[in-house]
Design an enzyme around this catalytic site. Sequence first.
Site, PDB file in Angstrom:
ATOM      1  N   ASP A  10       3.072  20.281 -23.942  1.00  0.00           N
ATOM      2  CA  ASP A  10       2.616  20.751 -25.247  1.00  0.00           C
ATOM      3  C   ASP A  10       3.760  20.486 -26.208  1.00  0.00           C
ATOM      4  OD1 ASP A  10       1.945  22.148 -27.530  1.00  0.00           O
ATOM      5  OD2 ASP A  10       1.945  24.133 -26.595  1.00  0.00           O
ATOM      6  N   LYS A  72       6.821  17.480 -36.205  1.00  0.00           N
ATOM      7  CA  LYS A  72       5.420  17.152 -35.934  1.00  0.00           C
ATOM      8  C   LYS A  72       4.605  17.040 -37.225  1.00  0.00           C
ATOM      9  CE  LYS A  72       1.740  18.838 -32.890  1.00  0.00           C
ATOM     10  NZ  LYS A  72       1.496  19.870 -31.857  1.00  0.00           N
ATOM     11  N   GLU A 171      -5.191  19.792 -28.105  1.00  0.00           N
ATOM     12  CA  GLU A 171      -4.668  21.090 -27.679  1.00  0.00           C
ATOM     13  C   GLU A 171      -5.781  22.093 -27.342  1.00  0.00           C
ATOM     14  OE1 GLU A 171      -1.940  21.827 -30.883  1.00  0.00           O
ATOM     15  OE2 GLU A 171      -0.662  20.192 -30.188  1.00  0.00           O
ATOM     16  N   ASP A 193      -6.541  28.289 -32.476  1.00  0.00           N
ATOM     17  CA  ASP A 193      -5.109  28.061 -32.254  1.00  0.00           C
ATOM     18  C   ASP A 193      -4.352  28.074 -33.580  1.00  0.00           C
ATOM     19  OD1 ASP A 193      -2.555  27.106 -31.737  1.00  0.00           O
ATOM     20  OD2 ASP A 193      -3.212  25.490 -30.414  1.00  0.00           O
TER      21      ASP A 193
HETATM   22 MG    MG Z   1       0.842  24.864 -30.370  1.00  0.00          MG
END
Ligand code: MG
Length: 653
Positions: A10, A72, A171, A193
């Site tokens: 992850d 990211k 994800e 999320d």
């Molecule tokens: Mg995350």
Amino acid sequence: MASNKIIGIDLGTTNSVVAVREGDKVTVIANAQGNRLTPSVVAIGEKGERLVGQVAKRQAITNSKNTVYSIKRFMGRRHNEVAAEEKLVPYEIVGGPDELVKVRVRGKDYTPPEISAMVLQDLKRTAENYLGEEVKKAVVTVPAYFNDAQRQATKDAGVIAGLEVVRIINEPTASALAYGLDKKKNEKIAVFDFGGGTFDISILDVGEGVFDVVATNGDTHLGGDDLDQRVMDFIADTFRADTGIDLRKDQMALQRLKEAAEKAKCELSTVLETDLNLPFITADSSGPKHLTMKITRAKLEELTRDLIGRARGPCLRCLEDARRKRGAAFNVDEVILVGGQIRMPAIEALVKEIFGRDPHKGVNPDEVVAVGAAIQGAVINQEIKDILLLDVTPLSLGVETLGGVVDILIPRNTTIPTHKTKVYTTASDSQPGVEIHVLQGERPMSRDNRTLGRFELTGLPPAPRGMPQIEVSFDIDANGILNVHAKDLGTGKEQSIIIKSSSGLSDDEVHKMQREAESHAEEDKRQRSLIEKRNQADSLVYNVQRTLKEHGSKLSEPDRAKIEAAIKEIQEALKGDDLARIERASETLTQASYTLAQMLYQQKQPGAEAGPAGPQEAPGAAPGPGPQAPGETPGPKGKGEGDVIDADYEVKE
Ligand code: MG
Ligand code: ADP
């Protein structure tokens, strides 16, 4: 030996996690510091050395300009797409408006995949230390809402780090896998999320080994970082109103403020009020200034209400898409909460309001994504069978047609892999070629969408408009990466592109970066072993000196001189960076100190004539590199804390 394991990673905006499946269970692997979360932070030190994770995060206050976090947010993005993000970070972003972003650290430019690769390298090492063998392959997760360029950039980061990214998975899909692997009955779930940099929502149909993503949505510009920013601004504004000083102008103060704001935010998830305390935050002519303040949960909620509310739209659109596909009666049975930020009560309340039920609390919100990635790794390795993962493409894909209008070939939420073709024609008489402008997005006009790539199919024979038949085909593979192909059906002439260049890096560039990362890995390894050896030598000197001071008087003069000379040599060696010399000197001192150890040993067992011959045979007797952890700073230690001579001989009472 290389492992055949496929690790799951992850690669988060804020934190990254690595996991591997062994036997029937998935292990989330702790890093060298013993933590299961590794901050996605990279720093470049004065000598160009690379720091990753906790060590990088810790020095951010004093080295903020050279510390890169939240990279990211910049993956696969052009400069003109990240104006908001750029304001949030203290490091320098470079590149023309239409160019892919680069980060400038200590005068050198790094692409986001290169920075991410440093984090991946660290996670790879964590996994290798745990498994005891080299790791070559990984499944890496990305937000469902990542576009093609962002996915490709993530793959590039893997290659640079020396990892083959065998699959990119979303994800939320990973979370669903971890949640639903052992579920026997069918369930419709929503995965919500809310992490540090992005917000994702996905709705899936799960059961009997089938993971069918029905719809997905999200916001790549929404995360916990944004909440921190609000808290920081509030604190800075209050402080300025009190003192007239703007803390935002002082990098060091700003970094401390950022840490304090995040800490307060996290605390307010469990308590109703928290104290902020930043002594010596700044100074003016009247002297040093301290910052103390109380923040309540109510205040935090007020400051961030609109941000949290922004999660609502994507959730509703996702539900709407799901109902369009599966019928108006479609509803979710279970909501899985993922990401650190979901611990905030206001977010949980929002989830409850949108979905009309209490969310599921059975998964670890920090680790579930990596666990799912590891499961996917095991599926690819055929360690787990009978799992079918049906993911979808998050954004519509099409080509530009006459007048700048987008014609969609693959609508969003289409299950992947997928293949679509459509025939187009020319717009004017004797048109010699057509340009295929590939677009991603939901807006009707091409200018409002993202250009993934352009290519031309030329050499069309003269023909009236509307006559040529040009077949355009779109292929999306299991990673969500697109391949576009155009063919003139009249002449058979073809042209195709893999939308690869959209990450901005050519294969050559990626490989160059890979070699560079490898060379750094060597250099970093050398640095680490140098530091270890230094620390060991240092504590050796400390231990011998101390014993010498207490018991040296009992030694003969030549023995004593020999040990002292050895100490002197090692101290000289430690002034330089010559690893071999340090090792040699350590060895000499270890040998010399045997005399000392022997003497103490005999003293302790005066009547033991038949006892062990000498300290060489007594395990651990030599005061050499002892039980001290490598890399630990040597220093005065209490009895039994790595002070080898004392611990083994118990000379002192
Ligand atoms: Mg995350
Ligand atoms: P990412 O997926 O972006 O790497 P994470 O899932 O690790 O992020 O979440 C990180 C975010 O969660 C940060 O903004 C952090 O401040 C926030 N967070 C962590 N713990 C808590 C908490 N107890 N309460 C509120 N927010 C939290």
